[in-house]
Design an enzyme around this catalytic site. Structure first.
Site, PDB file in Angstrom:
ATOM      1  N   LYS A 112       0.871  -1.185   0.000  1.00 11.26           N
ATOM      2  CA  LYS A 112       0.000   0.000   0.000  1.00 11.26           C
ATOM      3  C   LYS A 112       0.903   1.228   0.000  1.00 11.26           C
ATOM      4  CE  LYS A 112      -3.971   0.765   2.225  1.00 11.26           C
ATOM      5  NZ  LYS A 112      -5.005   0.964   1.210  1.00 11.26           N
TER       6      LYS A 112
HETATM    7  N1  PMP Z   1      -7.655  -2.797  -2.979  1.00 15.01           N
HETATM    8  C1  PMP Z   1      -7.172  -1.549  -2.822  1.00 15.01           C
HETATM    9  C2  PMP Z   1      -6.597  -0.864  -3.998  1.00 15.01           C
HETATM   10  C3  PMP Z   1      -7.208  -0.926  -1.570  1.00 15.01           C
HETATM   11  O1  PMP Z   1      -6.731   0.313  -1.425  1.00 15.01           O
HETATM   12  C4  PMP Z   1      -7.787  -1.592  -0.489  1.00 15.01           C
HETATM   13  C5  PMP Z   1      -7.879  -0.910   0.858  1.00 15.01           C
HETATM   14  N2  PMP Z   1      -6.735  -1.129   1.592  1.00 15.01           N
HETATM   15  C6  PMP Z   1      -8.273  -2.882  -0.680  1.00 15.01           C
HETATM   16  C7  PMP Z   1      -8.202  -3.459  -1.936  1.00 15.01           C
HETATM   17  C8  PMP Z   1      -8.900  -3.646   0.454  1.00 15.01           C
HETATM   18  O2  PMP Z   1      -7.948  -3.940   1.429  1.00 15.01           O
HETATM   19  P1  PMP Z   1      -8.353  -4.152   2.948  1.00 15.01           P
HETATM   20  O3  PMP Z   1      -9.462  -5.131   2.959  1.00 15.01           O
HETATM   21  O4  PMP Z   1      -7.117  -4.705   3.560  1.00 15.01           O
HETATM   22  O5  PMP Z   1      -8.750  -2.845   3.490  1.00 15.01           O
END
Ligand code: PMP
Length: 313
Positions: free
Chosen positions: A171
């Site tokens: 991220k």
């Molecule tokens: N895809 C993207 C591009 C994201 O930014 C997120 C949010 N973090 C997710 C998927 C979902 O991840 P999570 O369930 O860990 O929040």
């Protein structure tokens, strides 16, 4: 391999430049002049200029057992992994960060909140990864991301980040330009969210959540390859297993999405949200009757520590 003399020359140039911009200067912001001391690290951080940073999103919930910082450790571990993937120092203790996050909530008198940890690089105008970083935690009140509405989605004209240009399971701040462009474009066209595809034309995710589609009583979701395989996605797959719902991870195309019975997005911020349509295709199965709705209820029970109770969403 360049000669030692040549390497020393380059290092001395870089060091000189570092000293130049680290000395106190006057900086301009919105019509006012400030000391660079006041605008601090952020103005000259590689994170701001080059997208060289990493962040997380965590949810906290009021439960009968106190505040639940849902999967906080996993989020901070992913933050550490994101930093390591781009060689941005991460020198904090994860248990301490979790404790400090609870303190931050308490200091802000927050309960149902969204927490945004971000690791930013030290002030450094070179393109070489800074060897010092800072962590910032912010939190604000949070209820429902989309207010319980089903989403109108479109395909994005922007492609998902390419794994050959930056690590996409991280991220990383710079990776999110495509998300900002995609969702802004979708809003301009009258939709709520954008669905992106990768360089092979396969579905990846929305601007900030993973996607599941439902067909003939089974769930399908893109493979982990070119997506952020979210913590919520993993939770959903586990819950589906427990509920005997088959989940198939495979490459999916935009055509698959257009032909599907129902679809939903999932992520920490959005939790589980149903899709009403993609472009001009309205999903034929009402979200309330779909597997997504069942998982939405169960997910809510999990985050609220109400495993044996139904909740009304
Ligand atoms: N895809 C993207 C591009 C994201 O930014 C997120 C949010 N973090 C997710 C998927 C979902 O991840 P999570 O369930 O860990 O929040």
């Amino acid at each position: 391999m360049p000669s030692i003399k040549r390497r020393l020359f380059f290092y001395s140039v870089i060091i000189k430049q570092m000293i130049n911009y680290k000395s106190e200067k006057v900086i301009y912001r919105d019509g006012e002049f400030y000391s660079s001391k006041d605008l601090g690290i952020v103005a000259a951080s590689q994170t701001l200029h080059y997208g060289f940073g990493a962040f997380e999103g965590i949810r906290s919930y009021q439960t009968a057992n106190g505040i639940n910082l849902f999967k906080a450790k996993e989020h901070f571990e992913r933050l550490k992994d994101s930093c390591e993937q781009i060689h941005l120092p991460f020198e904090w203790n994860i248990n301490q960060l979790v404790k400090d996050t609870y303190k931050l909530l308490s200091k802000n008198k927050l309960v149902n909140a969204y927490i945004r940890p971000i690791v930013i690089a030290e002030a450094d105008m070179t393109m070489v990864n800074s060897n010092k970083s800072h962590i910032i935690l912010m939190a604000w009140e949070w209820n429902s991301y989309y207010g319980g509405e089903l989403l109108k989605t479109c395909f994005s004209s922007y492609e998902s980040r390419n794994p050959k240009s930056s690590p996409i399971s991280a991220k990383v701040t710079g990776n999110y330009l495509s998300s900002v462009l995609a969702v802004s474009e979708a809003k301009r066209k009258g939709f709520d969210e954008a669905i992106l595809t990768d360089m092979h034309g396969y579905l990846t995710e929305s601007s900030s959540a993973n996607i599941f589609i439902e067909n003939d009583g089974k769930l399908y979701t893109p493979k982990e390859e070119n997506i952020i395989a979210g913590i919520t996605r993993k939770t959903i797959i586990q819950l589906a297993k427990e509920l005997d719902i088959e989940v198939i991870e495979k490459n999916l195309t935009p055509e698959d999405l257009k032909k599907t019975d129902a679809a939903f997005l999932c992520g920490t911020a959005v939790e589980i949200v149903g899709l009403q349509l993609i472009e001009n295709h309205v999903f034929p199965l009402a979200f309330a009757d779909s597997l997504g709705a069942i998982l939405q209820r169960v997910y809510k029970n999990i985050v609220l520590d109400k495993l044996s109770f139904e909740v009304i969403i």
